[in-house]
Design an enzyme around this catalytic site. Structure first.
Site, short mmCIF file in Angstrom:
data_model
loop_
_atom_site.label_atom_id
_atom_site.label_comp_id
_atom_site.label_asym_id
_atom_site.label_seq_id
_atom_site.Cartn_x
_atom_site.Cartn_y
_atom_site.Cartn_z
N LYS A 41 0.74 -1.25 0.11
CA LYS A 41 -0.05 0.11 0.05
C LYS A 41 1.08 1.29 0.12
O LYS A 41 1.61 1.29 0.92
CB LYS A 41 -0.85 -0.08 1.22
CG LYS A 41 -2.13 -0.94 1.32
CD LYS A 41 -2.68 -0.80 2.72
CE LYS A 41 -3.42 0.25 2.86
NZ LYS A 41 -4.16 0.26 4.29
O1 G3P Z 1 -6.36 0.65 6.55
C1 G3P Z 1 -6.55 1.82 6.19
C2 G3P Z 1 -8.02 2.43 6.66
O2 G3P Z 1 -8.72 1.27 7.03
C3 G3P Z 1 -7.89 3.53 7.46
O3 G3P Z 1 -8.96 3.17 8.45
O4 G3P Z 1 -10.32 3.46 10.23
O5 G3P Z 1 -8.09 4.55 10.45
O6 G3P Z 1 -9.86 5.24 9.18
P1 G3P Z 1 -9.52 4.18 9.69
#
Ligand code: G3P
Length: 210
Positions: free
Chosen positions: A84
């Protein structure tokens, strides 16, 4: 359509793998930090647990260091590791060199159709928009997500929607045509449940003989 686990926790990965319908696991630097362990060590363990791809986000400060980090992560499990990389111009240029060299990459932290379009130009496997962050920071998040989906239509780049906080968020994202989704374990476990289904199971149970 694939559903991925968004977690770096090996116990979550084992539970998700047991479900039998998980396509892989996505991690990010915050999730890796929560394990208290070196990132590549966690990556290696997750790759042993899950059958599908394990996504690992590059974090080094310079393009040169991120390129080295990319090769180090790739070599852990070339058949499973998918990198990523946050969508910036310098990272798009880096990915445009990594992908022809044989490393699968996804462009992440996608907030606009233009970023998704460029992810497709560098032949990224996935463009990863963050839906709950879109809802928090950008007006009309469902429309923006739909335009992101449209920007990669008929390319080799798939949308993997991330950052979900509720089943309702997931339903909104499905309605605009996302192809893949990554969710924390609690949301994966909630997705197939509905109070009315439980009510019906109880209702049918009352009509069983004896
Ligand atoms: O893995 C990246 C993405 O899922 C970010 O998630 O929950 O930190 O907004 P969050």
């Amino acid at each position: 359509m694939g559903i991925y686990l968004d977690s770096a926790n090996p116990d979550d990965a084992r539970r998700a793998q047991e479900l039998g319908f998980i396509a892989g696991v996505t991690t990010n630097p915050k999730l890796i930090a929560q394990t208290g362990r070196p990132g590549l060590e966690v990556l290696s363990e997750l790759a042993e647990i899950v059958d599908g791809h394990v996504f690992y986000q590059l974090t080094a400060d310079t393009v040169e260091a991120r390129t080295d980090e990319a090769w180090a992560a790739y070599k852990i499990r070339p058949d499973k590791v998918l990198l990523k990389v946050p969508s910036t111009t310098e990272n798009l240029a880096m990915v445009s060199r990594l992908i022809p060299a044989g490393i699968e990459c996804a462009m992440t932290a996608i907030y606009s159709p233009a970023q998704a379009f460029l992810a497709a130009q560098v032949r990224a496997s996935f463009a990863i928009p963050y839906y709950s962050r879109l809802k928090r920071d950008v007006p009309d998040a469902p429309l923006v997500l739909k335009r992101i989906v449209d920007a990669v239509r008929d390319t080799q780049t798939l949308i993997l929607a991330a950052s979900f906080k509720s089943v309702d968020d997931v339903i909104e994202a499905l309605a605009v045509g996302i192809q893949h989704i990554t969710l924390p374990l609690d949301l994966i476990l909630a997705l197939g449940e509905h109070d009315l289904t439980r009510r019906d199971i109880a209702d049918f149970g009352q009509h069983l003989p004896g």
